[in-house]
Scaffold this active site. Sequence first.
Site, PDB file in Angstrom:
ATOM      1  N   HIS A 139     -17.445 -12.184 -14.964  1.00 11.71           N
ATOM      2  CA  HIS A 139     -18.574 -11.573 -15.654  1.00 11.71           C
ATOM      3  C   HIS A 139     -18.795 -12.242 -17.011  1.00 11.71           C
ATOM      4  O   HIS A 139     -19.632 -11.803 -17.796  1.00 11.71           O
ATOM      5  CB  HIS A 139     -18.337 -10.076 -15.872  1.00 11.71           C
ATOM      6  CG  HIS A 139     -18.454  -9.236 -14.636  1.00 11.71           C
ATOM      7  ND1 HIS A 139     -19.426  -9.435 -13.683  1.00 11.71           N
ATOM      8  CD2 HIS A 139     -17.723  -8.169 -14.208  1.00 11.71           C
ATOM      9  CE1 HIS A 139     -19.283  -8.531 -12.726  1.00 11.71           C
ATOM     10  NE2 HIS A 139     -18.266  -7.759 -13.022  1.00 11.71           N
ATOM     11  N   SER A 169     -26.950   1.572 -12.305  1.00  7.34           N
ATOM     12  CA  SER A 169     -25.822   1.351 -11.418  1.00  7.34           C
ATOM     13  C   SER A 169     -24.499   1.541 -12.167  1.00  7.34           C
ATOM     14  O   SER A 169     -23.549   2.142 -11.648  1.00  7.34           O
ATOM     15  CB  SER A 169     -25.896  -0.055 -10.810  1.00  7.34           C
ATOM     16  OG  SER A 169     -24.855  -0.252  -9.886  1.00  7.34           O
ATOM     17  N   TYR A 227     -31.389 -11.018  -7.708  1.00  5.95           N
ATOM     18  CA  TYR A 227     -31.078  -9.924  -6.779  1.00  5.95           C
ATOM     19  C   TYR A 227     -32.330  -9.493  -6.020  1.00  5.95           C
ATOM     20  O   TYR A 227     -32.297  -9.288  -4.802  1.00  5.95           O
ATOM     21  CB  TYR A 227     -30.510  -8.754  -7.577  1.00  5.95           C
ATOM     22  CG  TYR A 227     -30.071  -7.569  -6.744  1.00  5.95           C
ATOM     23  CD1 TYR A 227     -28.782  -7.486  -6.237  1.00  5.95           C
ATOM     24  CD2 TYR A 227     -30.953  -6.516  -6.474  1.00  5.95           C
ATOM     25  CE1 TYR A 227     -28.372  -6.399  -5.492  1.00  5.95           C
ATOM     26  CE2 TYR A 227     -30.554  -5.422  -5.721  1.00  5.95           C
ATOM     27  CZ  TYR A 227     -29.264  -5.366  -5.232  1.00  5.95           C
ATOM     28  OH  TYR A 227     -28.862  -4.287  -4.485  1.00  5.95           O
ATOM     29  N   LYS A 294     -26.712   2.619  -3.630  1.00  7.66           N
ATOM     30  CA  LYS A 294     -28.014   2.457  -2.982  1.00  7.66           C
ATOM     31  C   LYS A 294     -28.395   1.001  -2.769  1.00  7.66           C
ATOM     32  O   LYS A 294     -28.945   0.632  -1.741  1.00  7.66           O
ATOM     33  CB  LYS A 294     -29.109   3.136  -3.806  1.00  7.66           C
ATOM     34  CG  LYS A 294     -29.076   4.647  -3.832  1.00  7.66           C
ATOM     35  CD  LYS A 294     -30.274   5.161  -4.624  1.00  7.66           C
ATOM     36  CE  LYS A 294     -30.329   6.671  -4.655  1.00  7.66           C
ATOM     37  NZ  LYS A 294     -31.506   7.152  -5.440  1.00  7.66           N
TER      38      LYS A 294
END
Length: 327
Positions: A139, A169, A227, A294
Amino acid sequence: MDQDELHMNVRDDNVSEETKKLISSLQTDKDSKGKICKYQGCWYYYNTLQGVINFQKHFQPEDTDIVLASFPKSGTTWLKALSIALLERSKHDDPLTHPFLSDNPHGIVPFFEIDMYLKSSTPDLTKFSTSSPRLFSTHMPLHTVKEGLKGSPCKIVYLCRNAKDSLISRWYFRGKYQNKEVTRSILESMFESFCSGACFYGPIWDHALSYWRGSLENPNHVLFMRYEELKTEPCPQLKRLAEFLGCPFTKEEEDGGLVDKILDLCSLGNLSGLEVNKTGKNWMNMDYSNFFRKGEVGDWKNYLTPEMEKKLDMIIEDKLKGSGLRF
């Protein structure tokens, strides 16, 4: 306990005297969880910083290494699964025999700074000795990663996600590992830290910009993916990833439907339904099921007020001005 919690609750003996001295010279602050310090433009919990420094000093890269990078909660699990499936397909006649049926993608592809080099300054890499290329993840922003790569030409893939979806998220992720209700007050606290940039691995705009600029300067070295494009155009994006990783699909594979098979194998529905991800835990004793929610685009609209939306959008627009990047 998740990665954030682990790095916040730092015992003094987890951080070397040299790093403590460094921290004393750095800008410090608090995000919604605890004390953080700013190193090379990025905010870390003190323990995480020790992992970063251990990686920069001791990692010995190989030219064929692949590094999967992302800001937290930006589709990291999905990127790992897709990359594993692409690279493993040459070893398996059937993609349904891939190793993440017995292990979570995070167990197969470890993080440099919050896994390998957090636990040790000289982690055992022998388990990677039989695989080429070796797969790792991070990260960290690009300039910090490159310091540890020591000039290696290895490939880096960055997955960028809408900042508002990443925030939501992360909010839910924290609620899961704490077994607590996700409250508005927690979201509002996280939102303020997010907007100031003083949050774990923040600011998100500088994070994305480091890889965006790297991909423009050397597209053979850094691949910048989105994404949202993976969600709306999965087939061409998966083929783009395969090309970059040096394992493009053959005509026979495409005609045989392998692209769709890999996408199905790595889908949220399939991965979250695997027994290992329903009952397994990582080395921090955190449930693998926490990594699946999700996976939707635009879910932030259900949680952020119009005022919050406008504030974050204006900040990001200002920070990205002139870069050519939008997210």
